[in-house]
Scaffold this motif. Structure first.
Motif, PDB file in Angstrom:
ATOM      1  N   LEU A  34      55.583  32.583  36.110  1.00 55.59           N
ATOM      2  CA  LEU A  34      54.164  32.757  36.411  1.00 55.59           C
ATOM      3  C   LEU A  34      53.690  34.061  35.760  1.00 55.59           C
ATOM      4  CD1 LEU A  34      51.730  31.679  38.008  1.00 55.59           C
ATOM      5  CD2 LEU A  34      52.501  33.053  39.920  1.00 55.59           C
ATOM      6  N   PRO A  35      52.967  33.978  34.644  1.00 55.41           N
ATOM      7  CA  PRO A  35      52.513  35.200  33.982  1.00 55.41           C
ATOM      8  C   PRO A  35      51.358  35.859  34.728  1.00 55.41           C
ATOM      9  CG  PRO A  35      51.746  33.277  32.785  1.00 55.41           C
ATOM     10  CD  PRO A  35      52.584  32.777  33.910  1.00 55.41           C
ATOM     11  N   VAL A  36      51.509  37.149  35.006  1.00 58.28           N
ATOM     12  CA  VAL A  36      50.469  37.923  35.666  1.00 58.28           C
ATOM     13  C   VAL A  36      49.747  38.785  34.636  1.00 58.28           C
ATOM     14  CG1 VAL A  36      49.992  39.676  37.416  1.00 58.28           C
ATOM     15  CG2 VAL A  36      51.739  37.949  37.836  1.00 58.28           C
ATOM     16  N   SER A  37      50.520  39.453  33.789  1.00 58.82           N
ATOM     17  CA  SER A  37      49.978  40.256  32.697  1.00 58.82           C
ATOM     18  C   SER A  37      50.982  40.185  31.547  1.00 58.82           C
ATOM     19  CB  SER A  37      49.749  41.696  33.145  1.00 58.82           C
ATOM     20  OG  SER A  37      50.982  42.338  33.375  1.00 58.82           O
TER      21      SER A  37
ATOM     22  N   VAL B 109      55.831  39.170  34.655  1.00 57.20           N
ATOM     23  CA  VAL B 109      56.008  37.730  34.764  1.00 57.20           C
ATOM     24  C   VAL B 109      56.866  37.472  35.992  1.00 57.20           C
ATOM     25  CG1 VAL B 109      56.902  35.666  33.649  1.00 57.20           C
ATOM     26  CG2 VAL B 109      55.855  37.455  32.262  1.00 57.20           C
TER      27      VAL B 109
ATOM     28  N   ARG C   2      48.717  29.455  43.275  1.00 56.99           N
ATOM     29  CA  ARG C   2      49.298  30.299  42.233  1.00 56.99           C
ATOM     30  C   ARG C   2      48.228  31.164  41.565  1.00 56.99           C
ATOM     31  NH1 ARG C   2      54.356  28.141  39.949  1.00 56.99           N
ATOM     32  NH2 ARG C   2      53.604  28.786  37.900  1.00 56.99           N
ATOM     33  N   GLU C   3      47.053  30.582  41.306  1.00 60.33           N
ATOM     34  CA  GLU C   3      45.960  31.347  40.692  1.00 60.33           C
ATOM     35  C   GLU C   3      45.492  32.476  41.600  1.00 60.33           C
ATOM     36  OE1 GLU C   3      42.926  28.529  39.762  1.00 60.33           O
ATOM     37  OE2 GLU C   3      44.156  27.519  38.243  1.00 60.33           O
TER      38      GLU C   3
ATOM     39  N   VAL D  89      48.019  35.313  41.442  1.00 63.36           N
ATOM     40  CA  VAL D  89      47.858  36.065  40.193  1.00 63.36           C
ATOM     41  C   VAL D  89      46.623  36.960  40.268  1.00 63.36           C
ATOM     42  CG1 VAL D  89      47.311  35.815  37.738  1.00 63.36           C
ATOM     43  CG2 VAL D  89      49.115  34.434  38.754  1.00 63.36           C
ATOM     44  N   GLU D  90      45.544  36.458  40.869  1.00 62.90           N
ATOM     45  CA  GLU D  90      44.320  37.239  40.998  1.00 62.90           C
ATOM     46  C   GLU D  90      44.541  38.486  41.859  1.00 62.90           C
ATOM     47  OE1 GLU D  90      40.236  36.387  43.310  1.00 62.90           O
ATOM     48  OE2 GLU D  90      40.802  34.868  41.841  1.00 62.90           O
TER      49      GLU D  90
ATOM     50  N   LEU E  50      47.434  40.049  42.353  1.00 63.52           N
ATOM     51  CA  LEU E  50      48.307  40.976  41.629  1.00 63.52           C
ATOM     52  C   LEU E  50      47.576  41.649  40.474  1.00 63.52           C
ATOM     53  CD1 LEU E  50      51.638  38.951  41.644  1.00 63.52           C
ATOM     54  CD2 LEU E  50      50.964  40.835  43.123  1.00 63.52           C
ATOM     55  N   ARG E  51      46.692  40.919  39.803  1.00 65.90           N
ATOM     56  CA  ARG E  51      45.917  41.531  38.710  1.00 65.90           C
ATOM     57  C   ARG E  51      44.958  42.588  39.228  1.00 65.90           C
ATOM     58  NH1 ARG E  51      44.726  36.222  35.062  1.00 65.90           N
ATOM     59  NH2 ARG E  51      46.746  36.195  34.018  1.00 65.90           N
TER      60      ARG E  51
END
Length: 140
Positions: free
Chosen positions: A2-5, A9, A89-90, A93-94, A96-97
């Motif tokens: 799952l890529p975060v930045s 990952v 999952r989105e 990621v949001e 963590l970003r």
């Protein structure tokens, strides 16, 4: 994965996905399918997160964060299990970003002389209004 930045990952092994029965409309079908998704991510013990990102995520006052440092995201927006999994999952990621960006330091400033003057004039005006109310009343 799952890529975060570019530098972060998350491997699938760090994500715990559980499927639940979703509440809400759906007729008899809703009682048989487990379309809701609960995604758990251990922020406190994750080797994939840099230390500063970990501390920012843990410092958030988020009700989805447990006392053990596990971030629990529930997705039940869609009727489809796959779409709910992607939604969870989105959202992870949001979160963590948003923790990747360091908050700006607040620069303490003093109020200007004009703003102090306006504040004091407003207080004097309000005091006069209250003073006029108390004196002018008579029962006759």
């Amino acid at each position: 994965m799952l890529p975060v930045s570019r530098s972060i990952v998350l491997p699938e092994s760090e994500l715990v996905v559980r499927f639940l029965r979703a509440d809400g409309p759906g007729g008899q079908h809703v009682n048989r399918t487990e379309s809701a998704v609960e995604l758990r991510f251990d922020v406190l013990h994750s080797p994939s997160l840099p230390e500063e990102v970990r501390t920012r995520v843990l410092a958030r006052s988020d009700r989805r964060l447990t006392d053990e440092g596990v971030l629990v995201i529930q997705a039940r927006r869609f009727r489809d299990q796959g779409r709910n999994r992607e939604d969870a999952r989105e959202r992870l990621v949001e979160i963590l970003r948003s923790a990747l960006v360091a908050p700006k330091k607040r620069i303490a400033t003093k109020p200007t002389r004009a703003s102090k003057q306006r504040r004091l004039e407003g207080k004097q005006q309000r005091a006069k209004v209250k003073q006029n109310r108390s004196r002018s009343w008579s029962p006759e």
